[in-house]
Scaffold this active site. Structure first.
Site, PDB file in Angstrom:
ATOM      1  N   HIS A 136       7.261 -27.307   1.681  1.00  0.00           N
ATOM      2  CA  HIS A 136       6.432 -28.382   1.137  1.00  0.00           C
ATOM      3  C   HIS A 136       5.320 -27.797   0.290  1.00  0.00           C
ATOM      4  CE1 HIS A 136       8.595 -31.172   3.722  1.00  0.00           C
ATOM      5  NE2 HIS A 136       8.620 -30.138   4.555  1.00  0.00           N
TER       6      HIS A 136
ATOM      7  N   LYS B  47     -13.346   1.556  -3.780  1.00  0.00           N
ATOM      8  CA  LYS B  47     -14.434   1.932  -2.868  1.00  0.00           C
ATOM      9  C   LYS B  47     -15.542   2.644  -3.631  1.00  0.00           C
ATOM     10  CE  LYS B  47     -11.581   2.533   1.242  1.00  0.00           C
ATOM     11  NZ  LYS B  47     -11.000   3.493   2.152  1.00  0.00           N
TER      12      LYS B  47
ATOM     13  N   GLU C 240       0.839  -1.202   0.000  1.00  0.00           N
ATOM     14  CA  GLU C 240       0.000   0.000   0.000  1.00  0.00           C
ATOM     15  C   GLU C 240       0.876   1.255   0.000  1.00  0.00           C
ATOM     16  OE1 GLU C 240      -4.361   0.078   1.696  1.00  0.00           O
ATOM     17  OE2 GLU C 240      -3.053   0.944   3.200  1.00  0.00           O
TER      18      GLU C 240
HETATM   19  O1  LIG Z   1      -8.937   2.678   9.600  1.00  0.00           O
HETATM   20  P1  LIG Z   1      -9.833   2.896   8.451  1.00  0.00           P
HETATM   21  O2  LIG Z   1     -10.049   4.330   8.135  1.00  0.00           O
HETATM   22  O3  LIG Z   1     -11.138   2.165   8.638  1.00  0.00           O
HETATM   23  O4  LIG Z   1      -9.144   2.313   7.168  1.00  0.00           O
HETATM   24  C1  LIG Z   1      -8.829   0.961   7.053  1.00  0.00           C
HETATM   25  C2  LIG Z   1      -7.865   0.734   5.938  1.00  0.00           C
HETATM   26  O5  LIG Z   1      -8.406   1.239   4.729  1.00  0.00           O
HETATM   27  C3  LIG Z   1      -7.399   1.882   3.966  1.00  0.00           C
HETATM   28  O6  LIG Z   1      -7.567   3.242   4.065  1.00  0.00           O
HETATM   29  C4  LIG Z   1      -7.478   1.597   2.548  1.00  0.00           C
HETATM   30  O7  LIG Z   1      -7.604   0.232   2.329  1.00  0.00           O
HETATM   31  C5  LIG Z   1      -6.102   1.444   4.652  1.00  0.00           C
HETATM   32  O8  LIG Z   1      -5.056   2.293   4.394  1.00  0.00           O
HETATM   33  C6  LIG Z   1      -6.542   1.429   6.061  1.00  0.00           C
HETATM   34  O9  LIG Z   1      -5.648   0.786   6.896  1.00  0.00           O
END
Ligand SMILES: O=P(O)(O)OC[C@H]1O[C@](O)(CO)[C@@H](O)[C@@H]1O
Length: 529
Positions: free
Chosen positions: A351, A455, A322
């Site tokens: 394995h 998202k 990330e």
């Molecule tokens: O803590 P939040 O805001 O729920 O985000 C959870 C996760 O989602 C992200 O923003 C994106 O996947 C990550 O960087 C983060 O750790």
């Protein structure tokens, strides 16, 4: 190189930290002195940038944020007195709250005391706590941990079934920096429903860790949750494990959070020094650069020979991928950077995929993690002069050699044990290696614009579903094919997504959608009876 020459190379390049009992061996990486010379200037610039970052520069330029995870274990280094104070206050609160819970002074609604902990979170709001819990936990922990780290209904049912009759003794910790992550919101609502179904008030069993005034923060306050702990703007999710995000679950589990912080602090101290051969984070960053030509062309396989470190690769997968998987450089050039991470544990993986590592596609380098201490107390031999632990080391060294014979490069990290101090040091080591490497390849390690696209697209899918359901309800009993329904809701180009949504709706009883077979899968008709 002969074994003798390799031994000389090992001695020459071994980076040792006596205070952490830790060493980093890069002898099986085939870099040259010329490479080290060439990287001297870029590394100097990377150190400069890290120094600025630690002093509070806006190191995440497009989100205009400071990057302060290093202050969590050295609050005196934070650039503002208020930040340092809130770090110390939060740590004191973590200790206080856990002590109250353990002593039975903060109690659940009906049960005598809290004995179970359900953590709801995803990404950085789950992976750190999971790593710490699995690495350091044991059968005698004062609280048993469970996780909702997905929006999978069956996954949550399974966890709730494991919690079983102990739900009244369960404290639920909802962790979300943004406080608006849908998976976490769903997990929270499912947990809330489970408590209600047992006649229990959720708020009397719930704690939030979240940003000030986030959706979750407001929900927790409105519903009189037991407490909220802060998640600051200047901490990224994937570097949050040493904030309340990781420390509160760990402390509730009875783990040594001060040891975690001390290990990280000590590693930070060592990885600030500019003399590269004494700085394991700089050496890691350089080796990643060497292995993948600064473009991530080789994957990083993380192989700890220790069950307790099984989740290290999963944790690093988020931290590294990330942070480093970016389309654009800091100057806006398309660079498509990244460094793929995978792994589980040795010798188990010997394995499984180690066959391919030795003989198949040559697109990786390995990081072996060796833990010197086998177990608490002595081992019985499994054969003459050999214990199970001796075998574990034997397999590690054997695989390292077998890979090297086939020109496959590897790094060897040796740690004394899997203690809180060691784990804190490992976390800090990789945090800084990622920061330095990001500077070397000139990208922003601290944002994640790519995740937002998924998202948003998920939001579009749910919006289509809402339209479909309202259309099907309005035309009760009539329905249509995916194509026809996509057109009817004004989204003919979304027929494929509509098809997937309808198939899912028809497979579940929740929305009353049924499916009538057609002559092909695409002639099936969907309706609400
Ligand atoms: O803590 P939040 O805001 O729920 O985000 C959870 C996760 O989602 C992200 O923003 C994106 O996947 C990550 O960087 C983060 O750790």
């Amino acid at each position: 190189m002969s074994q003798r020459e390799l031994w000389e190379r090992y001695k020459r390049y071994l980076c040792v930290s006596p205070s952490l009992g830790f060493s980093l061996d890069i002898s099986r990486m085939k870099f040259t002195e010329a490479f080290l010379d060439r990287m001297r200037e870029p590394l100097k610039q990377a150190f400069d940038a890290m120094e600025e970052l630690e002093k509070g520069a806006i190191a995440n330029p497009d989100e205009k944020r400071q990057v302060g995870h290093y202050w969590l274990r050295a609050s005196e280094l934070s650039p503002e007195a208020g930040i340092g104070r809130s770090i110390r206050d939060t740590l004191a609160d973590v200790h206080w709250f856990a002590e109250e819970i353990h002593a039975g002074r903060i109690v659940p609604q009906t049960a005598e005391r809290f004995t179970q902990l359900l953590i709801v979170g995803i990404g950085g709001s789950a992976l750190g706590p999971q790593l710490v819990a699995d690495a350091l936990g044991g059968a005698s922990d004062p609280m048993k941990l469970f996780f909702f780290d997905n929006t999978d209904p069956d996954g949550m049912d399974r966890v709730l079934a494991q919690v079983g009759d102990k739900l009244p003794e369960t404290l639920t910790l909802v962790i979300s920096k943004s406080g608006g992550t849908k998976e976490t919101r769903n997990g929270m609502l499912e947990a809330e429903r489970a408590y209600k179904a047992r006649g229990l008030e959720f708020g009397a069993h719930a704690v939030a860790i979240t940003g000030d005034n986030s959706e979750l923060d407001r929900y927790a306050k409105k519903n009189s949750w037991l407490r909220t702990f802060p998640m600051w703007d200047w901490i990224g999710g994937r570097t949050s494990v040493l904030s309340a995000v990781g420390l509160l679950p760990a402390r509730l589990q009875g783990l040594d959070v001060d040891g975690l912080l001390a290990g990280a602090r000590e590693m930070d101290r060592q990885t600030r020094q500019r003399e590269v051969m004494r700085n394991p984070a700089a050496l890691l960053a350089l080796m990643w650069f060497h292995a993948g030509d600064g473009r991530g062309t080789r994957d990083m396989v993380i192989l700890p020979y220790k069950d307790r470190l099984l989740l290290l690769s999963k944790y690093l997968q988020q931290l590294v991928m990330e942070s480093l998987g970016k389309e654009l450089s800091l100057d806006g050039q398309v660079v498509n950077q990244g460094l793929a991470v995978y792994g589980n544990k040795g010798s188990t993986d010997q394995h499984a995929y180690v066959q391919q590592l030795r003989e198949g596609v040559h697109n990786f380098f390995v990081t072996f993690v060796e833990v010197l201490k086998d177990r608490q107390g002595p081992s019985q031999p499994v054969e003459e002069d050999a214990t199970s632990g001796d075998y574990l080391v034997g397999f590690l060294l054997g695989t390292r050699r077998a890979l090297y014979e086939k020109d496959r490069e590897s790094i060897l990290l040796t740690v004394p044990d899997v203690s809180a101090r060691t784990l804190g040091a490992l976390i800090a080591l990789y945090e800084r290696a990622v920061g330095l490497y990001a500077q070397l390849v000139h990208i922003n390690a601290y944002h994640q614009p790519g995740v937002e696209a998924g998202k948003k697209a998920a939001g579009t899918v749910l919006e289509l579903q809402r339209k479909l359901l309202s259309h099907l309800r309005a035309k009760k009993g009539q329905g249509g094919t995916a194509d026809a329904l996509a057109t009817a809701i004004g989204a003919p180009d979304e027929a494929e997504t509509v098809f997937h949504v309808l198939e899912h709706l028809a497979a579940n009883p929740d929305h009353g959608v049924t499916r009538t077979e057609g002559s092909s899968p695409f002639d099936a008709r969907y309706q609400v009876a």
